[in-house]
Design an enzyme around this catalytic site. Structure first.
Site, PDB file in Angstrom:
ATOM      1  N   HIS A 175     -20.937  -6.775  26.102  1.00 18.49           N
ATOM      2  CA  HIS A 175     -21.981  -8.050  26.529  1.00 18.49           C
ATOM      3  C   HIS A 175     -21.009  -8.679  27.463  1.00 18.49           C
ATOM      4  O   HIS A 175     -19.678  -8.520  27.560  1.00 18.49           O
ATOM      5  CB  HIS A 175     -22.313  -9.013  25.472  1.00 18.49           C
ATOM      6  CG  HIS A 175     -21.154  -9.592  24.800  1.00 18.49           C
ATOM      7  ND1 HIS A 175     -20.440  -9.061  23.697  1.00 18.49           N
ATOM      8  CD2 HIS A 175     -20.557 -10.793  24.941  1.00 18.49           C
ATOM      9  CE1 HIS A 175     -19.458  -9.758  23.217  1.00 18.49           C
ATOM     10  NE2 HIS A 175     -19.336 -10.852  23.996  1.00 18.49           N
ATOM     11  N   ASP A 193     -12.474  -9.103  37.150  1.00 12.81           N
ATOM     12  CA  ASP A 193     -13.622  -9.090  37.632  1.00 12.81           C
ATOM     13  C   ASP A 193     -14.634  -8.079  37.690  1.00 12.81           C
ATOM     14  O   ASP A 193     -14.289  -6.893  38.412  1.00 12.81           O
ATOM     15  CB  ASP A 193     -13.790  -9.877  39.071  1.00 12.81           C
ATOM     16  CG  ASP A 193     -15.179 -10.397  39.237  1.00 12.81           C
ATOM     17  OD1 ASP A 193     -15.772 -11.285  38.490  1.00 12.81           O
ATOM     18  OD2 ASP A 193     -15.605 -10.076  40.668  1.00 12.81           O
ATOM     19  N   GLU A 221     -14.497 -19.207  28.081  1.00 14.37           N
ATOM     20  CA  GLU A 221     -15.257 -18.105  27.937  1.00 14.37           C
ATOM     21  C   GLU A 221     -16.795 -18.640  27.952  1.00 14.37           C
ATOM     22  O   GLU A 221     -17.592 -17.919  28.328  1.00 14.37           O
ATOM     23  CB  GLU A 221     -14.989 -17.580  26.353  1.00 14.37           C
ATOM     24  CG  GLU A 221     -15.710 -16.434  26.228  1.00 14.37           C
ATOM     25  CD  GLU A 221     -15.330 -15.501  25.150  1.00 14.37           C
ATOM     26  OE1 GLU A 221     -14.327 -14.737  24.930  1.00 14.37           O
ATOM     27  OE2 GLU A 221     -15.547 -16.151  23.964  1.00 14.37           O
TER      28      GLU A 221
HETATM   29 NI    NI Z   1     -17.866 -12.324  23.708  1.00 13.87          NI
END
Ligand code: NI
Length: 137
Positions: free
Chosen positions: A40, A80, A125
Site C-alpha cells: 500500500h 518517489d 507518513e
Molecule cells: Ni503503511
C-alpha cells in the site's frame, strides 16, 4: 545569532511493514494494515529543519536552492513512486517505518549539507502520524 529555516518536499511510495523473523500472526498484530502483503502507499511529507548562523554576505542560513536540490536528489528522486521494500537500496533489510525512513533520509541529506549547519528531519507518513530525527543516537 542562530536561526532555523525549513524546506518541505513530498514523495509517494509503497511499502509493507513486516518482520521476516516473526510469524504472520505477530506481523498482523503489530503492523495491522501496514502489513498488507500486496503493499500500500503513503503520501510522505518530508521537512528539513536547518539551523545555523545568518551569513552576513547573503542574509541566508542556507541557500534554499541548494537545500531543495539536496532533498530532491538525495531523497525524493530515490524514494518517489518506489516500493521502499524492493526498489530502494538504502532501505534494504530495514523495516520501512516512518522512523526508519526518517533516519535514512537524515543520513542522506546530512552527507551533502554544510557541516556548520544542524539538521533535523521531520517525516509525515499521514497527516496525523509524523516523526523527527536530528542525528542523536
Ligand atoms: Ni503503511
Amino acid at each position: 545569532m542562530k536561526m532555523k529555516v525549513f524546506r518541505r518536499e513530498t514523495f509517494n511510495a509503497a511499502h509493507r511493514l513486516y518482520n521476516p523473523n516473526w510469524t504472520d500472526e505477530q506481523n498482523e498484530a503489530t503492523f495491522g494494515k501496514c502489513n498488507n502483503p500486496n503493499w500500500h502507499g503513503h503520501n510522505y511529507v518530508i521537512i528539513a529543519e536547518v539551523e545555523g548562523e545568518i551569513n552576513p554576505d547573503t542574509g541566508y542560513v542556507v541557500d534554499m536552492k541548494i537545500l531543495k536540490k539536496i532533498m530532491q536528489e538525495e531523497v525524493c528522486e530515490i524514494f518517489d513512486h518506489k516500493n521502499l521494500n524492493l526498489d530502494v537500496r538504502e532501505m534494504q533489510n530495514i523495516i520501512p517505518t516512518a522512523e526508519n525512513i526518517c533516519v535514512v533520509a537524515w543520513n542522506l541529506i546530512r552527507n551533502k549539507l554544510d557541516t556548520k549547519l544542524n539538521l533535523k528531519i521531520r517525516l509525515y507518513e499521514t497527516e496525523r502520524n509524523f516523526v523527527e530525527y536530528d542525528g542523536n543516537v
